[in-house]
Design a protein around this motif. Structure first.
Motif, short mmCIF file in Angstrom:
data_model
loop_
_atom_site.label_atom_id
_atom_site.label_comp_id
_atom_site.label_asym_id
_atom_site.label_seq_id
_atom_site.Cartn_x
_atom_site.Cartn_y
_atom_site.Cartn_z
N ILE A 214 0.85 -1.19 0.00
CA ILE A 214 0.00 0.00 0.00
C ILE A 214 0.89 1.24 0.00
O ILE A 214 1.73 1.41 0.89
CB ILE A 214 -0.92 0.03 1.23
N ASP A 215 0.73 2.08 -0.99
CA ASP A 215 1.44 3.36 -1.03
C ASP A 215 0.63 4.35 -0.20
O ASP A 215 -0.18 5.11 -0.72
CB ASP A 215 1.60 3.84 -2.47
N LEU A 216 0.87 4.33 1.11
CA LEU A 216 0.03 5.12 2.01
C LEU A 216 0.18 6.61 1.75
O LEU A 216 -0.80 7.36 1.85
CB LEU A 216 0.39 4.79 3.46
N ASP A 217 1.39 7.06 1.41
CA ASP A 217 1.59 8.49 1.16
C ASP A 217 0.73 8.97 0.00
O ASP A 217 0.06 10.01 0.09
CB ASP A 217 3.07 8.78 0.88
N ALA A 218 0.73 8.20 -1.09
CA ALA A 218 -0.08 8.58 -2.25
C ALA A 218 -1.56 8.50 -1.93
O ALA A 218 -2.36 9.35 -2.36
CB ALA A 218 0.26 7.68 -3.44
N LEU A 219 -1.93 7.48 -1.18
CA LEU A 219 -3.33 7.29 -0.82
C LEU A 219 -3.82 8.43 0.06
O LEU A 219 -4.92 8.97 -0.15
CB LEU A 219 -3.48 5.95 -0.11
N LEU A 220 -3.02 8.83 1.01
CA LEU A 220 -3.42 9.92 1.89
C LEU A 220 -3.46 11.26 1.16
O LEU A 220 -4.30 12.11 1.45
CB LEU A 220 -2.44 10.02 3.08
N ALA A 221 -2.57 11.44 0.21
CA ALA A 221 -2.55 12.69 -0.55
C ALA A 221 -3.87 12.92 -1.28
O ALA A 221 -4.34 14.06 -1.42
CB ALA A 221 -1.39 12.69 -1.54
N ASP A 222 -4.49 11.83 -1.73
CA ASP A 222 -5.75 11.95 -2.48
C ASP A 222 -6.97 11.94 -1.58
O ASP A 222 -8.09 12.18 -2.06
CB ASP A 222 -5.86 10.79 -3.48
N THR A 223 -6.80 11.65 -0.29
CA THR A 223 -7.96 11.53 0.60
C THR A 223 -7.86 12.53 1.75
O THR A 223 -8.26 13.68 1.61
CB THR A 223 -8.07 10.09 1.12
N LEU A 224 -7.31 12.10 2.87
CA LEU A 224 -7.20 13.01 4.01
C LEU A 224 -6.30 14.20 3.72
O LEU A 224 -6.49 15.29 4.28
CB LEU A 224 -6.67 12.25 5.23
N GLY A 225 -5.34 14.03 2.84
CA GLY A 225 -4.45 15.14 2.49
C GLY A 225 -5.13 16.22 1.67
O GLY A 225 -4.64 17.35 1.60
N ALA A 226 -6.27 15.89 1.04
CA ALA A 226 -7.01 16.87 0.25
C ALA A 226 -7.99 17.69 1.10
O ALA A 226 -8.64 18.60 0.60
CB ALA A 226 -7.77 16.16 -0.87
N TRP A 227 -8.08 17.35 2.37
CA TRP A 227 -8.94 18.09 3.30
C TRP A 227 -8.25 19.41 3.65
O TRP A 227 -7.10 19.44 4.06
CB TRP A 227 -9.14 17.21 4.53
N THR A 228 -8.95 20.49 3.47
CA THR A 228 -8.35 21.80 3.72
C THR A 228 -9.12 22.55 4.81
O THR A 228 -10.26 22.23 5.11
CB THR A 228 -8.35 22.66 2.44
N GLY A 229 -8.46 23.53 5.36
CA GLY A 229 -9.07 24.34 6.41
C GLY A 229 -8.08 25.35 6.94
O GLY A 229 -6.86 25.24 6.69
#
Length: 455
Positions: A214-229
């Motif tokens: 699992i490429d967790l870094d790439a996966l997070l970039a598209d999911t939780l990493g795309a959450w802004t605030g």
């Protein structure tokens, strides 16, 4: 006849609580990851800095309603659609609010992690908070409250919080609000609370499981990493104060055949050096069927099916403003309420006078430390503990050091800690039962002023 040689046991492999890798995503979200080979169900815990004391005045329970709404639907998916999407990937998503903050928990097979993380991120960054859905959650919560008040355990806990803490402190009131405060909550209040406190820069995500392939870094970039605030300054923390003057409050339930006991006070949080000895001593006092309280009240006298002593963290902070609840809980038959309390106090006095034995200490260490590898077999148990550490401002290696500290704690140190935790003259006793039958026997014990309140 030739016999095969008897197999010999190998050397025990050393065990330690797993250490996570810590990093920060570009959006400010703190990440703790822990690769656990063989754990094919991945657990994700997200800590949100939305504590109960941040709820607006008169809106106790809004954090709970927001937590439930987060896990039930988004702007993109209705509640029914969101539940169906989670089910398709074999995932469960839950959320709850407590004094330290709000926790969102996800469990999903590793093969379905990408889809489940996308749904989790969607819930965090685009919750629906539709009028009809919030109204439904409010009605559900209002329906739950009478049932909770009917529970002797819940009623005792509510009264103990009210007695211990000043009215100005959020801890004095029910975590999920009262009928009066919950009835005031609407979608506008929920959205306002969300916008004020939910943002990636103050949140932490914990991911635990078998991450092989699992490429967790790439996966997070598209999911939780795309959450802004936006960012926000740290909220000031109000010190926890309490009045543990020895006294008794009877919540009257005429005709009750049992009396629910809840005896408590506040103590230090997990940052205090006394925490490990206190855990050990409290376990000897009332942590298991062979503890002192059970030996007397259950085995010798037959008053109860079991009595437990425990310490529960309410809020833990690195600056010393946290606290825990130290308590003894159980139920006894109504006619024996007085004798049971008398014997309970005798156990505490005997402990203070004679101390614990080395045998008691050894059994407690074996049970608390020896079972740790089994306790943390699942990814969810590891993720939950790591999230607790984050929530309580503890270092990432705290749990591992705690077990080492427990193993090295001596009998005298454990005795001192538990005696200081449960002083006989500084305990607030809540009794939920038939006041007409139990008031006089309790008064005769002299363990504090006795007050009777209605149910």
């Amino acid at each position: 006849m030739t016999f095969h040689p008897r197999p010999q046991a190998g050397e025990a492999k050393p065990w330690a609580f797993p250490a996570p890798e810590r990093s920060t995503l570009p959006n400010g979200l703190t990440l703790l990851r822990c690769h656990r080979p063989g754990q094919q169900v991945v657990a994700v815990e997200v800590n949100l800095a939305a504590p109960l004391d941040a709820e607006p005045e008169g809106l106790d329970g809004v954090a709970t309603i927001m937590a439930r709404a987060l896990s039930e639907g988004t702007d993109k998916h209705s509640a029914e659609e969101f539940a169906a999407e989670l089910e398709r990937c074999g995932a469960t998503l839950d959320a709850h609010a407590d004094h330290p903050g709000l926790r969102v928990s996800l469990e999903v097979p590793a093969s379905r992690l990408p889809k489940a993380l996308a749904l989790l991120a969607e819930a965090l960054r685009a919750p629906a908070f539709a009028d009809g859905e919030v109204d439904r959650l409010v009605r559900n919560r209002l329906d739950e409250i009478p049932h909770e008040l009917a529970s002797p355990q819940r009623r005792a806990a509510k009264e103990l919080s009210k007695e211990l803490f000043p009215a100005s402190l959020r801890m004095s009131r029910p975590r999920q609000g009262t009928e009066e405060t919950v009835a005031r909550i609407d979608s506008g209040a929920v959205r306002a609370f969300y916008e004020a406190h939910v943002r990636p820069s103050t949140a932490t995500a914990v991911v635990v499981g078998d991450l092989t392939g699992i490429d967790l870094d790439a996966l997070l970039a598209d999911t939780l990493g795309a959450w802004t605030g936006d960012t926000a300054p740290a909220r000031p923390v109000q010190p926890v104060t309490a009045d543990d003057t020895g006294r008794v409050v009877i919540v009257d339930r005429p005709g009750a055949v049992q009396t629910q006991l809840l005896i408590g006070r506040i103590g230090p949080d997990r940052h205090d050096i006394v925490w490990a000895p206190q855990v050990l001593g409290t376990y000897c006092l009332g942590g298991t069927l062979t503890s002192r309280l059970d030996k007397v009240l259950r085995e010798e006298k037959g008053y109860t099916y079991g009595v437990r002593a425990f310490g529960q963290v309410l809020r833990s902070t690195a600056d010393g403003k946290g606290a825990s609840m130290l308590a003894i809980s159980g139920s006894v038959d109504t006619p024996n309420t007085g004798p049971a309390l008398e014997d309970l106090w005798k156990v505490l006095r005997t402990l203070a006078e004679g101390g614990l034995t080395d045998a008691e200490r050894d059994v407690a260490v074996q049970n608390l430390v020896g079972v740790a590898p089994l306790k943390f077999e699942t990814a969810a148990s590891v993720a939950g503990t790591l999230a607790d550490q984050v929530e309580q401002e503890l270092p990432d290696d705290y749990q591992a050091r705690l077990y080492a500290r427990l193993a090295e704690t001596g009998t005298a140190e454990a005795t001192s800690a538990v005696v200081n935790a449960f002083p006989v003259d500084r305990l607030v006793t809540i009794l939920v039962g038939d006041a007409a039958q139990i008031e006089e026997p309790v008064l005769a014990l002299g363990i504090g002023e006795v007050t009777v309140v209605s149910n």
